[in-house]
Scaffold this motif. Structure first.
Motif, short mmCIF file in Angstrom:
data_model
loop_
_atom_site.label_atom_id
_atom_site.label_comp_id
_atom_site.label_asym_id
_atom_site.label_seq_id
_atom_site.Cartn_x
_atom_site.Cartn_y
_atom_site.Cartn_z
N PRO A 104 24.01 94.14 46.96
CA PRO A 104 25.29 94.19 47.69
C PRO A 104 26.18 95.40 47.37
O PRO A 104 26.87 95.89 48.25
CB PRO A 104 25.98 92.89 47.29
N ASN A 105 26.17 95.89 46.13
CA ASN A 105 27.05 97.02 45.83
C ASN A 105 26.31 98.24 45.27
O ASN A 105 26.93 99.26 44.98
CB ASN A 105 28.17 96.61 44.86
N GLY A 106 25.00 98.16 45.11
CA GLY A 106 24.21 99.28 44.62
C GLY A 106 24.36 99.55 43.13
O GLY A 106 23.82 100.52 42.62
N GLY A 107 25.10 98.68 42.41
CA GLY A 107 25.33 98.87 40.98
C GLY A 107 24.13 98.50 40.14
O GLY A 107 23.28 97.71 40.55
N LEU A 108 24.06 99.06 38.94
CA LEU A 108 23.02 98.74 37.99
C LEU A 108 23.60 97.81 36.94
O LEU A 108 24.64 98.10 36.35
CB LEU A 108 22.49 100.02 37.33
N TYR A 109 22.93 96.67 36.71
CA TYR A 109 23.41 95.66 35.77
C TYR A 109 22.31 95.29 34.79
O TYR A 109 21.13 95.56 35.02
CB TYR A 109 23.87 94.41 36.52
N GLN A 110 22.71 94.65 33.71
CA GLN A 110 21.79 94.18 32.69
C GLN A 110 21.89 92.68 32.57
O GLN A 110 22.97 92.13 32.38
CB GLN A 110 22.15 94.83 31.35
N CYS A 111 20.76 92.01 32.71
CA CYS A 111 20.70 90.55 32.55
C CYS A 111 20.00 90.26 31.23
O CYS A 111 18.99 90.87 30.91
CB CYS A 111 19.93 89.93 33.71
N GLY A 112 20.56 89.32 30.48
CA GLY A 112 20.02 89.03 29.17
C GLY A 112 19.70 87.56 28.98
O GLY A 112 18.92 86.99 29.74
N ASP A 113 20.33 86.93 27.99
CA ASP A 113 19.96 85.56 27.65
C ASP A 113 20.24 84.59 28.80
O ASP A 113 21.00 84.88 29.71
CB ASP A 113 20.60 85.11 26.35
N ARG A 114 19.59 83.46 28.73
CA ARG A 114 19.62 82.50 29.83
C ARG A 114 20.94 81.77 29.98
O ARG A 114 21.19 81.12 30.97
CB ARG A 114 18.44 81.55 29.67
N SER A 115 21.84 81.93 29.01
CA SER A 115 23.17 81.32 29.15
C SER A 115 24.10 82.25 29.91
O SER A 115 25.18 81.85 30.33
CB SER A 115 23.77 81.03 27.77
N GLY A 116 23.70 83.50 30.08
CA GLY A 116 24.55 84.49 30.75
C GLY A 116 25.61 85.07 29.84
O GLY A 116 26.42 85.88 30.26
N GLY A 117 25.60 84.69 28.56
CA GLY A 117 26.62 85.14 27.63
C GLY A 117 26.32 86.44 26.91
O GLY A 117 27.18 87.01 26.28
N SER A 118 25.08 86.93 27.01
CA SER A 118 24.70 88.14 26.30
C SER A 118 23.81 88.99 27.20
O SER A 118 23.09 88.47 28.05
CB SER A 118 23.92 87.78 25.03
N GLY A 119 23.84 90.29 26.98
CA GLY A 119 22.99 91.20 27.73
C GLY A 119 21.59 91.33 27.16
O GLY A 119 20.78 92.08 27.68
N TRP A 120 21.27 90.58 26.11
CA TRP A 120 19.97 90.67 25.45
C TRP A 120 19.39 89.28 25.21
O TRP A 120 20.12 88.31 25.08
CB TRP A 120 20.09 91.38 24.10
N ALA A 121 18.06 89.20 25.12
CA ALA A 121 17.37 87.94 24.82
C ALA A 121 16.26 88.22 23.81
O ALA A 121 15.74 89.33 23.74
CB ALA A 121 16.77 87.36 26.10
N LEU A 122 15.89 87.21 23.04
CA LEU A 122 14.84 87.37 22.04
C LEU A 122 13.44 87.30 22.61
O LEU A 122 12.51 87.89 22.07
CB LEU A 122 14.99 86.31 20.94
N ASP A 123 13.24 86.56 23.70
CA ASP A 123 11.91 86.38 24.26
C ASP A 123 11.83 86.72 25.75
O ASP A 123 11.04 87.54 26.15
CB ASP A 123 11.40 84.97 24.00
N TYR A 124 12.66 86.10 26.56
CA TYR A 124 12.71 86.44 27.98
C TYR A 124 14.11 86.20 28.50
O TYR A 124 14.87 85.41 27.96
CB TYR A 124 11.66 85.68 28.80
N THR A 125 14.45 86.93 29.55
CA THR A 125 15.80 86.87 30.11
C THR A 125 15.90 85.81 31.18
O THR A 125 14.90 85.20 31.57
CB THR A 125 16.19 88.23 30.73
#
Length: 156
Positions: A104-125
């Motif tokens: 929708p806006n062409g922006g680049l984002y980072q998806c992380g942990d499955r709670s949505g609270g962090s941009g990183w995950a230990l195993d999978y996002t």
């Protein structure tokens, strides 16, 4: 700036199942906003799960067999993509993220942990939905903060 960082990190797309070379992340790629859109918190619930071609690459110490990739699967009538860190083993502080282009806006984002609270995950996002994303890329961070990027590929 997001597009410039995204474009700079592109790696030639390899054939399905091939291992691609990773690139060191430009400084700006380390700080993408954390946003997962309309995400799937548990990608393991998806069906037809497979690796997105061209996204798999070895990370950190290749002899340890640690690698990242983007997976995709269908759930509830949509396709979702998520990044996965495989064989992290003794490197329990290594993390993975999914960089994705928000249509929708062409922006680049980072998806992380499955709670949505962090941009990183230990195993999978968490998984981002096909109607919101047009490009996906795995991102890896060592415990000491070094960042590597996998290939950015068009998706869905």
């Amino acid at each position: 700036m997001f597009r410039k960082a995204f474009t700079a990190s592109l790696v030639t797309i390899a054939a399905a199942g091939a291992v691609v070379a990773l690139t060191d992340a430009p400084a700006s790629a380390a700080d993408q906003p954390t946003f997962c859109g309309n995400w799937l918190q548990q990608p393991s619930k998806a069906s037809n799960i497979r690796t997105v071609p061209g996204t798999e690459g070895r990370v950190d110490d290749p002899q340890e067999g640690e690698y990242i990739r983007v997976r995709e699967g269908s759930y509830g009538g949509h396709w979702y993509a998520w990044a996965q860190l495989v064989n992290s083993g003794q490197n329990s502080s290594d993390t993975v993220a999914l960089l994705w282009k928000y249509t929708p806006n062409g922006g680049l984002y980072q998806c992380g942990d499955r709670s949505g609270g962090s941009g990183w995950a230990l195993d999978y996002t968490a998984g981002v939905r096909d109607t919101q994303s047009s490009r996906v890329q795995p991102k890896f961070q060592t415990g000491n903060g070094r960042v590597e990027l996998g290939a950015a590929v068009p998706w869905r």
